[in-house]
Design an enzyme around this catalytic site. Structure first.
Site, PDB file in Angstrom:
ATOM      1  N   LEU A   1      -1.709   0.746  -1.746  1.00  0.00           N
ATOM      2  CA  LEU A   1      -2.694   0.804  -2.832  1.00  0.00           C
ATOM      3  C   LEU A   1      -3.453   2.128  -2.840  1.00  0.00           C
ATOM      4  CD1 LEU A   1      -3.850  -2.872  -2.242  1.00  0.00           C
ATOM      5  CD2 LEU A   1      -2.740  -2.011  -4.327  1.00  0.00           C
TER       6      LEU A   1
ATOM      7  N   LYS B   1      -3.348  10.084  10.498  1.00  0.00           N
ATOM      8  CA  LYS B   1      -2.914  10.596   9.193  1.00  0.00           C
ATOM      9  C   LYS B   1      -3.857  11.699   8.688  1.00  0.00           C
ATOM     10  CE  LYS B   1      -1.449  10.470   4.831  1.00  0.00           C
ATOM     11  NZ  LYS B   1      -0.150  10.633   4.258  1.00  0.00           N
TER      12      LYS B   1
HETATM   13  P1  NAD Z   1       0.384   4.983  -7.294  1.00  0.00           P
HETATM   14  O1  NAD Z   1      -0.857   5.196  -8.086  1.00  0.00           O
HETATM   15  O2  NAD Z   1       1.680   5.460  -7.842  1.00  0.00           O
HETATM   16  O3  NAD Z   1       0.554   3.412  -6.947  1.00  0.00           O
HETATM   17  C1  NAD Z   1      -0.504   2.546  -6.693  1.00  0.00           C
HETATM   18  C2  NAD Z   1      -0.152   1.217  -7.347  1.00  0.00           C
HETATM   19  O4  NAD Z   1      -1.165   0.268  -7.018  1.00  0.00           O
HETATM   20  C3  NAD Z   1      -0.098   1.290  -8.875  1.00  0.00           C
HETATM   21  O5  NAD Z   1       1.160   0.801  -9.321  1.00  0.00           O
HETATM   22  C4  NAD Z   1      -1.255   0.396  -9.329  1.00  0.00           C
HETATM   23  O6  NAD Z   1      -0.981  -0.304 -10.535  1.00  0.00           O
HETATM   24  C5  NAD Z   1      -1.356  -0.556  -8.160  1.00  0.00           C
HETATM   25  N1  NAD Z   1      -2.653  -1.219  -8.059  1.00  0.00           N
HETATM   26  C6  NAD Z   1      -3.889  -0.681  -8.179  1.00  0.00           C
HETATM   27  N2  NAD Z   1      -4.828  -1.640  -7.993  1.00  0.00           N
HETATM   28  C7  NAD Z   1      -4.161  -2.782  -7.715  1.00  0.00           C
HETATM   29  C8  NAD Z   1      -4.580  -4.109  -7.425  1.00  0.00           C
HETATM   30  N3  NAD Z   1      -5.867  -4.455  -7.368  1.00  0.00           N
HETATM   31  N4  NAD Z   1      -3.619  -5.043  -7.212  1.00  0.00           N
HETATM   32  C9  NAD Z   1      -2.306  -4.704  -7.272  1.00  0.00           C
HETATM   33  N5  NAD Z   1      -1.857  -3.466  -7.561  1.00  0.00           N
HETATM   34  C10 NAD Z   1      -2.781  -2.529  -7.773  1.00  0.00           C
HETATM   35  O7  NAD Z   1       0.086   5.634  -5.865  1.00  0.00           O
HETATM   36  P2  NAD Z   1       1.168   6.052  -4.738  1.00  0.00           P
HETATM   37  O8  NAD Z   1       1.531   7.485  -4.911  1.00  0.00           O
HETATM   38  O9  NAD Z   1       2.225   5.011  -4.671  1.00  0.00           O
HETATM   39  O10 NAD Z   1       0.242   5.986  -3.446  1.00  0.00           O
HETATM   40  C11 NAD Z   1      -0.090   4.751  -2.805  1.00  0.00           C
HETATM   41  C12 NAD Z   1      -0.759   5.052  -1.474  1.00  0.00           C
HETATM   42  O11 NAD Z   1       0.131   5.832  -0.674  1.00  0.00           O
HETATM   43  C13 NAD Z   1      -2.053   5.877  -1.604  1.00  0.00           C
HETATM   44  O12 NAD Z   1      -2.989   5.384  -0.688  1.00  0.00           O
HETATM   45  C14 NAD Z   1      -1.595   7.285  -1.281  1.00  0.00           C
HETATM   46  O13 NAD Z   1      -2.647   8.083  -0.747  1.00  0.00           O
HETATM   47  C15 NAD Z   1      -0.527   7.014  -0.231  1.00  0.00           C
HETATM   48  N6  NAD Z   1       0.485   8.078  -0.083  1.00  0.00           N
HETATM   49  C16 NAD Z   1       1.083   8.614  -1.180  1.00  0.00           C
HETATM   50  C17 NAD Z   1       2.047   9.610  -1.009  1.00  0.00           C
HETATM   51  C18 NAD Z   1       2.758  10.236  -2.210  1.00  0.00           C
HETATM   52  O14 NAD Z   1       3.446  11.234  -2.020  1.00  0.00           O
HETATM   53  N7  NAD Z   1       2.645   9.677  -3.408  1.00  0.00           N
HETATM   54  C19 NAD Z   1       2.388  10.044   0.281  1.00  0.00           C
HETATM   55  C20 NAD Z   1       1.776   9.462   1.376  1.00  0.00           C
HETATM   56  C21 NAD Z   1       0.823   8.463   1.180  1.00  0.00           C
END
Ligand code: NAD
Length: 288
Positions: A64, A168
């Site tokens: 999330l 991290k």
């Molecule tokens: P994203 O915004 O693409 O995905 C987050 C998802 O969570 C969305 O689909 C959203 O609809 C959903 N969401 C939000 N609130 C919600 C709720 N209450 N209930 C259910 N679903 C809900 O983000 P992401 O890029 O997938 O990143 C997710 C996590 O991973 C973050 O914490 C980010 O910092 C971490 N991260 C991302 C990357 C990257 O390269 N994208 C790399 C390492 C870590």
């Protein structure tokens, strides 16, 4: 194993599909209907209610956006709905204090829980090659390991609750500092008349050796292929690096850790992200 997966965005979508590939049964929930239907194409059972997705599962995985949402989802949808004794894994990147607090509340409610943030971006999430840094008790880690192995290439027990998030943000603060240092050195070498490719050849085999220079060279056409060779598209977005740096600064403040370079790197990325949040974080070289 039967697993509920909540948060099927850029990262979670691929991770949930990899759990299915490994033979797990996955109940998938996201607020977005599009994300739910892609998860269904990846072999998950899509649910339009998070509480119902958690019923009868052995494990819950969340991916999330931030700490507030993680807290709301666990307190509102997971605790009391996932069976007592289920193992809970939060793979989101969030602040250390919230991670510790949510884990304490999970334990009080009869669950084993770990914080398990990842290193590796969307390609690693899709390819099942993430690195997980995990915080929690030995027992919780032992139970979480099988779930994490299906989504990653390395699963490391960092320490107690919150240690995964600590690893991290310290790692990413170091990465931001070394990236900025690499861009400064390469640009200065060029301005002084040294061919940047020669600088790369020399420094990548000398004491300037570091990941941004050796494995992610931030100048187009120099060193190894990287987002720099694709107009800084793809890779690790500047906005996400800034998110991690802000978490690092918050954590540093909470223990009075001296992080002069971490603070300066945060300021540089704050200004750069205003107009370039979608570019890879190595594009910070453009500010020079
Ligand atoms: P994203 O915004 O693409 O995905 C987050 C998802 O969570 C969305 O689909 C959203 O609809 C959903 N969401 C939000 N609130 C919600 C709720 N209450 N209930 C259910 N679903 C809900 O983000 P992401 O890029 O997938 O990143 C997710 C996590 O991973 C973050 O914490 C980010 O910092 C971490 N991260 C991302 C990357 C990257 O390269 N994208 C790399 C390492 C870590």
């Amino acid at each position: 194993m039967k697993i509920a997966f909540i948060g099927l965005g850029n990262m979670g979508g691929g991770m949930a599909a990899n759990l299915v590939k490994a033979g797990h049964e996955v109940n998938a929930f996201d607020l977005s209907a599009d994300a739910r239907s892609s998860a269904e194409s990846g072999g998950c059972d899509a649910y339009d209610d998070a509480k119902r997705a958690c019923e009868g599962v052995d494990a819950v995985v969340t991916m999330l956006p931030n700490g507030k949402i993680v807290r709301d989802v666990y307190e509102g949808d997971v605790f009391g709905h996932a069976p007592e004794g289920a193992v809970l894994l939060d793979c989101s990147t969030i602040d250390v204090a919230t991670a510790k607090d949510v884990i304490a509340k999970a334990e009080a409610a009869g669950y084993d829980m770990v914080d398990a943030p990842v290193s590796g971006g969307i390609a690693a999430a899709n390819g099942g090659t993430l690195t997980f840094m995990v915080g929690g008790t030995d027992k919780a880690f032992g139970r979480a390991e099988e779930v994490l192995q299906a989504m990653g290439k390395a699963v490391i027990h960092a320490g107690d609750a919150g240690a995964g998030q600590t690893a991290k943000i310290c790692n990413n603060m170091l990465l931001a500092i070394t990236m900025i240092g690499t861009t400064e050195a390469m640009t200065m070498a060029e301005k002084l008349g040294l061919d940047p490719q020669k600088f790369y050849e020399i420094s990548s085999q000398s004491s300037g050796y570091c990941w941004p220079l050796n494995a992610y060279t931030p100048m187009p056409g120099v060193g190894v292929e990287s987002p720099a060779d694709n107009d800084y598209k793809g890779g690790f977005a500047t906005a996400l690096m800034l998110k991690d740096l802000r978490l690092a600064m918050e954590a540093a403040g909470s223990v009075d850790a001296k992080t002069a370079l971490g603070r300066h790197a945060t300021e540089i990325y704050e200004v750069f992200a205003e107009e370039n949040g979608g570019l890879d974080f190595s594009a910070v070289i453009k500010t020079l």
